[in-house]
Design a protein around this motif. Sequence first.
Motif, short mmCIF file in Angstrom:
data_model
loop_
_atom_site.label_atom_id
_atom_site.label_comp_id
_atom_site.label_asym_id
_atom_site.label_seq_id
_atom_site.Cartn_x
_atom_site.Cartn_y
_atom_site.Cartn_z
N ILE A 195 0.85 -1.19 0.00
CA ILE A 195 0.00 0.00 0.00
C ILE A 195 0.88 1.24 0.00
O ILE A 195 1.83 1.34 0.77
CB ILE A 195 -0.94 -0.01 1.21
N ASP A 196 0.52 2.20 -0.85
CA ASP A 196 1.26 3.44 -0.98
C ASP A 196 0.32 4.61 -0.70
O ASP A 196 -0.90 4.44 -0.68
CB ASP A 196 1.80 3.54 -2.42
N ASN A 197 0.86 5.77 -0.49
CA ASN A 197 0.08 7.00 -0.31
C ASN A 197 -0.84 6.97 0.89
O ASN A 197 -2.00 7.37 0.82
CB ASN A 197 -0.72 7.33 -1.58
N GLY A 198 -0.35 6.48 2.00
CA GLY A 198 -1.13 6.48 3.23
C GLY A 198 -2.01 5.27 3.38
O GLY A 198 -2.25 4.53 2.43
N LEU A 211 5.68 -6.24 -5.10
CA LEU A 211 5.49 -5.18 -6.09
C LEU A 211 4.53 -5.64 -7.19
O LEU A 211 3.66 -4.86 -7.62
CB LEU A 211 6.83 -4.76 -6.68
N LEU A 212 4.65 -6.89 -7.64
CA LEU A 212 3.71 -7.45 -8.61
C LEU A 212 2.29 -7.41 -8.03
O LEU A 212 1.34 -6.99 -8.70
CB LEU A 212 4.09 -8.88 -8.96
N PHE A 213 2.15 -7.83 -6.79
CA PHE A 213 0.84 -7.84 -6.13
C PHE A 213 0.25 -6.43 -6.08
O PHE A 213 -0.94 -6.24 -6.38
CB PHE A 213 0.99 -8.43 -4.73
N SER A 214 1.05 -5.44 -5.73
CA SER A 214 0.56 -4.06 -5.66
C SER A 214 0.09 -3.59 -7.04
O SER A 214 -0.96 -2.94 -7.16
CB SER A 214 1.64 -3.13 -5.11
N ARG A 215 0.83 -3.92 -8.09
CA ARG A 215 0.41 -3.53 -9.44
C ARG A 215 -0.90 -4.21 -9.83
O ARG A 215 -1.77 -3.60 -10.46
CB ARG A 215 1.52 -3.86 -10.44
N GLU A 216 -1.06 -5.48 -9.44
CA GLU A 216 -2.31 -6.18 -9.74
C GLU A 216 -3.49 -5.57 -8.97
O GLU A 216 -4.61 -5.49 -9.47
CB GLU A 216 -2.18 -7.68 -9.44
N MET A 217 -3.22 -5.13 -7.74
CA MET A 217 -4.27 -4.45 -6.96
C MET A 217 -4.64 -3.12 -7.64
O MET A 217 -5.81 -2.75 -7.68
CB MET A 217 -3.81 -4.22 -5.52
N HIS A 218 -3.65 -2.42 -8.19
CA HIS A 218 -3.94 -1.18 -8.91
C HIS A 218 -4.89 -1.45 -10.08
O HIS A 218 -5.83 -0.70 -10.31
CB HIS A 218 -2.65 -0.52 -9.40
N LYS A 219 -4.63 -2.53 -10.81
CA LYS A 219 -5.51 -2.89 -11.93
C LYS A 219 -6.93 -3.15 -11.45
O LYS A 219 -7.90 -2.74 -12.09
CB LYS A 219 -4.98 -4.12 -12.66
N LYS A 220 -7.06 -3.85 -10.33
CA LYS A 220 -8.40 -4.17 -9.79
C LYS A 220 -9.17 -2.91 -9.41
O LYS A 220 -10.38 -2.86 -9.53
CB LYS A 220 -8.30 -5.09 -8.57
N PHE A 221 -8.45 -1.88 -8.95
CA PHE A 221 -9.11 -0.66 -8.49
C PHE A 221 -8.99 0.50 -9.46
O PHE A 221 -9.35 1.63 -9.12
CB PHE A 221 -8.57 -0.27 -7.11
N PHE A 244 -1.98 1.97 -4.74
CA PHE A 244 -1.22 0.85 -5.29
C PHE A 244 -0.36 1.31 -6.44
O PHE A 244 -0.63 2.33 -7.09
CB PHE A 244 -2.18 -0.27 -5.72
N LEU A 245 0.68 0.54 -6.77
CA LEU A 245 1.61 0.89 -7.83
C LEU A 245 0.94 0.77 -9.19
O LEU A 245 0.32 -0.25 -9.49
CB LEU A 245 2.83 -0.03 -7.78
N ALA A 246 1.12 1.79 -10.02
CA ALA A 246 0.47 1.82 -11.32
C ALA A 246 1.23 1.02 -12.37
O ALA A 246 0.63 0.46 -13.27
CB ALA A 246 0.31 3.27 -11.79
#
Length: 136
Positions: A33-36, A112-122, A131-133
């Motif tokens: 998780i990024d940005n707080g 990092l892969l997981f964070s990018r996948e979460m970004h896609k979901k949201f 999440f990482l874009a």
Amino acid sequence: MSNTENGNSGGLSYYPWWLDKLADNVTGNGSFIDNGPIQGPEAVRSVVTAARELYEFQDFTYTGDYGDNGFIEEYTTQVQGETLHVVVTVARNAAGECEQLVVNHRPRNAMLLFSREMHKKFAGTPLAKHFLADES
């Protein structure tokens, strides 16, 4: 409670009790998780639910209480074939509700892969900013 005691030897049959007992002021944080922190029960529940959808399985090593107000989960999972080792800590308030949730994934490349996948979901929602874009 160990993996064998809670009857879960993998898969997603385990359902975290705390997901239905989120305090009104709950925060969720973690290495992915990024940005707080994620704030509020609806947002935290959405993130946890989305994460579980990405998990290929959960192989628990341990779930149980620690201290007076803590709960911990340790498990291994995979996302897109990449292994993640996960430690979840829950801090309960006086009412027994989850007030603070911290989820840490390792190793870093899989997190990092997981964070990018979460970004896609949201994507297209306010939660995407957490999440990482991309890989940059």
